[in-house]
Design a protein around this motif. Structure first.
Motif, PDB file in Angstrom:
ATOM      1  N   VAL A  11       0.799  -1.295  -0.049  1.00 48.55           N
ATOM      2  CA  VAL A  11      -0.099   0.173  -0.031  1.00 48.55           C
ATOM      3  C   VAL A  11       1.021   1.224  -0.241  1.00 48.55           C
ATOM      4  N   THR A  12       0.482   2.272  -0.719  1.00 51.85           N
ATOM      5  CA  THR A  12       1.103   3.601  -0.559  1.00 51.85           C
ATOM      6  C   THR A  12       0.268   4.528   0.324  1.00 51.85           C
ATOM      7  N   PHE A  13       1.105   5.165   1.219  1.00 50.35           N
ATOM      8  CA  PHE A  13       0.656   6.331   1.900  1.00 50.35           C
ATOM      9  C   PHE A  13       1.292   7.605   1.450  1.00 50.35           C
ATOM     10  N   GLY A  14       0.481   8.550   1.797  1.00 48.75           N
ATOM     11  CA  GLY A  14       0.981   9.858   1.615  1.00 48.75           C
ATOM     12  C   GLY A  14       2.349  10.079   2.293  1.00 48.75           C
ATOM     13  N   GLY A  15       3.091  11.326   1.929  1.00 47.14           N
ATOM     14  CA  GLY A  15       4.316  11.384   2.608  1.00 47.14           C
ATOM     15  C   GLY A  15       4.254  12.729   3.179  1.00 47.14           C
ATOM     16  N   ARG A  16       5.400  13.334   3.825  1.00 43.97           N
ATOM     17  CA  ARG A  16       5.749  14.512   4.362  1.00 43.97           C
ATOM     18  C   ARG A  16       6.876  15.133   3.922  1.00 43.97           C
ATOM     19  N   LEU A  17       6.861  16.516   3.809  1.00 45.91           N
ATOM     20  CA  LEU A  17       8.188  17.069   3.494  1.00 45.91           C
ATOM     21  C   LEU A  17       7.645  18.367   4.044  1.00 45.91           C
ATOM     22  N   THR A  18       8.412  19.042   4.953  1.00 46.72           N
ATOM     23  CA  THR A  18       7.913  20.213   5.659  1.00 46.72           C
ATOM     24  C   THR A  18       9.372  21.237   5.582  1.00 46.72           C
ATOM     25  N   ALA A  19       9.185  22.459   6.035  1.00 45.38           N
ATOM     26  CA  ALA A  19      10.309  23.338   5.931  1.00 45.38           C
ATOM     27  C   ALA A  19      10.978  23.141   6.919  1.00 45.38           C
ATOM     28  N   GLU A  20      10.758  22.291   8.276  1.00 38.67           N
ATOM     29  CA  GLU A  20      11.297  22.079   9.358  1.00 38.67           C
ATOM     30  C   GLU A  20      12.523  21.070   8.951  1.00 38.67           C
ATOM     31  N   ALA A  21      12.252  20.231   8.164  1.00 39.53           N
ATOM     32  CA  ALA A  21      13.190  19.307   7.814  1.00 39.53           C
ATOM     33  C   ALA A  21      14.755  19.860   7.806  1.00 39.53           C
ATOM     34  N   HIS A  22      15.776  18.755   8.115  1.00 42.56           N
ATOM     35  CA  HIS A  22      17.026  19.232   8.112  1.00 42.56           C
ATOM     36  C   HIS A  22      17.746  19.091   7.110  1.00 42.56           C
ATOM     37  N   GLY A  23      18.885  19.639   7.203  1.00 43.21           N
ATOM     38  CA  GLY A  23      19.969  19.400   5.909  1.00 43.21           C
ATOM     39  C   GLY A  23      19.435  19.622   4.479  1.00 43.21           C
ATOM     40  N   TRP A  24      19.831  18.652   3.475  1.00 43.88           N
ATOM     41  CA  TRP A  24      19.533  18.752   2.083  1.00 43.88           C
ATOM     42  C   TRP A  24      17.924  18.626   1.918  1.00 43.88           C
ATOM     43  N   LEU A  25      17.228  17.862   2.782  1.00 45.95           N
ATOM     44  CA  LEU A  25      15.783  17.802   2.900  1.00 45.95           C
ATOM     45  C   LEU A  25      15.268  19.234   3.143  1.00 45.95           C
ATOM     46  N   GLY A  26      15.681  19.728   4.284  1.00 47.47           N
ATOM     47  CA  GLY A  26      15.142  21.047   4.407  1.00 47.47           C
ATOM     48  C   GLY A  26      15.367  22.028   3.230  1.00 47.47           C
ATOM     49  N   HIS A  27      16.468  22.073   2.736  1.00 48.05           N
ATOM     50  CA  HIS A  27      16.696  22.799   1.407  1.00 48.05           C
ATOM     51  C   HIS A  27      15.454  22.534   0.269  1.00 48.05           C
ATOM     52  N   VAL A  28      15.431  21.215   0.037  1.00 43.41           N
ATOM     53  CA  VAL A  28      14.276  20.971  -0.935  1.00 43.41           C
ATOM     54  C   VAL A  28      13.026  21.395  -0.565  1.00 43.41           C
ATOM     55  N   ALA A  29      12.676  21.044   0.745  1.00 51.10           N
ATOM     56  CA  ALA A  29      11.441  21.470   1.316  1.00 51.10           C
ATOM     57  C   ALA A  29      11.099  22.816   0.997  1.00 51.10           C
ATOM     58  N   LYS A  30      11.997  23.621   1.234  1.00 47.43           N
ATOM     59  CA  LYS A  30      11.952  25.095   1.250  1.00 47.43           C
ATOM     60  C   LYS A  30      11.530  25.663  -0.139  1.00 47.43           C
ATOM     61  N   GLN A  31      12.193  25.109  -1.003  1.00 44.00           N
ATOM     62  CA  GLN A  31      12.222  25.242  -2.612  1.00 44.00           C
ATOM     63  C   GLN A  31      10.588  24.928  -3.044  1.00 44.00           C
ATOM     64  N   LEU A  32      10.274  23.586  -2.285  1.00 47.41           N
ATOM     65  CA  LEU A  32       9.018  22.986  -2.992  1.00 47.41           C
ATOM     66  C   LEU A  32       7.858  23.880  -2.031  1.00 47.41           C
ATOM     67  N   ALA A  33       8.101  24.393  -0.839  1.00 49.25           N
ATOM     68  CA  ALA A  33       7.233  25.138  -0.041  1.00 49.25           C
ATOM     69  C   ALA A  33       6.898  26.597  -0.980  1.00 49.25           C
ATOM     70  N   ARG A  34       7.982  26.862  -1.670  1.00 48.62           N
ATOM     71  CA  ARG A  34       7.845  28.316  -2.373  1.00 48.62           C
ATOM     72  C   ARG A  34       6.708  27.918  -3.288  1.00 48.62           C
ATOM     73  N   ASP A  35       6.703  26.891  -3.971  1.00 43.98           N
ATOM     74  CA  ASP A  35       5.947  26.347  -5.133  1.00 43.98           C
ATOM     75  C   ASP A  35       4.601  25.826  -4.623  1.00 43.98           C
ATOM     76  N   GLY A  36       4.482  25.791  -3.186  1.00 43.78           N
ATOM     77  CA  GLY A  36       3.168  25.422  -2.636  1.00 43.78           C
ATOM     78  C   GLY A  36       3.056  23.921  -2.710  1.00 43.78           C
ATOM     79  N   GLN A  37       3.980  23.162  -2.501  1.00 48.29           N
ATOM     80  CA  GLN A  37       3.991  21.762  -2.767  1.00 48.29           C
ATOM     81  C   GLN A  37       4.381  20.976  -1.682  1.00 48.29           C
TER      82      GLN A  37
END
Ligand SMILES: Cc1cc2nc3c(=O)[nH]c(=O)nc-3n(C[C@H](O)[C@H](O)[C@H](O)COP(=O)(O)O)c2cc1C
Length: 173
Positions: free
Chosen positions: A116-142
């Motif tokens: 089964v596939t469940f939804g994921g989480r990527l928020t601006a609070e993520a650390h390191g490279w994930l946080g960097h990606v998350a901030k970019q996606l957050a700017r795009d509303g994703q």
């Protein structure tokens, strides 16, 4: 009965899903060992397995892929369920994305009953490279938290029922 719940996570979202699942199994009266997949060295002594992975680049977490490789064929006589966590939208809840190739391999190699596939989480609070990606996606509303605890917990309760049902009652003629 003891169930192994093993997972691969980078940002912690999938690990938390594994905790929700473990909580439901325990509430159903099952003993649970909850472990990062990389730390599992022996699968003897477990009556069932739930294996979950975060999705990155249409693939499973390396630790989970290695788990599948290390324990291929070991669960032929014990039930296994798989889950992936990834989509950063509601697509996992509104329709079921097909399993990624690594999940297909695990379905075949362990083998496993279902995925089964469940939804994921990527928020601006993520650390390191994930946080960097998350901030970019957050700017795009994703960015955001698209996990659905109610759906995860309901799935885990259904799995607990199957684990507790003797296999001869579920065998088809
Ligand atoms: C670089 C990157 C690639 C991703 N690739 C996918 C993907 O292919 N499919 C998907 O459904 N989600 C993808 N996601 C979303 C993650 O799977 C989601 O954030 C997940 O909750 C991460 O789990 P974790 O917190 O346990 O590491 C990606 C996220 C990032 C940052």
């Amino acid at each position: 009965m003891t169930v192994l719940v093993a997972f691969g996570t980078t940002g912690g979202g999938t690990g938390e899903i594994a905790e929700w699942i473990a909580g439901e199994l325990r509430a159903a009266g099952l003993a649970v060992r909850l472990m990062p997949a990389a730390e599992v060295t022996d699968v003897a002594g477990y009556d069932a397995l739930i294996l979950g992975s975060a999705l990155y680049g249409y693939g499973w977490h390396l630790d989970v892929r290695r788990f599948v490789h290390r324990f291929a064929g070991c669960f032929a006589d014990r039930p296994v369920w798989l889950f992936s966590s990834g989509p950063l939208d509601d697509s996992a809840d509104t329709g079921q994305p097909p399993p990624v190739p690594h999940a297909c391999t695990a379905l075949r190699e362990l083998p496993a009953r279902a995925h089964v596939t469940f939804g994921g989480r990527l928020t601006a609070e993520a650390h390191g490279w994930l946080g960097h990606v998350a901030k970019q996606l957050a700017r795009d509303g994703q960015a955001g938290d698209f996990r659905n605890p109610q759906r995860v917990r309901a799935w885990a309760r259904a799995v607990a029922v199957e684990i507790r049902t003797p296999s001869h009652e579920t065998d088809r003629p």
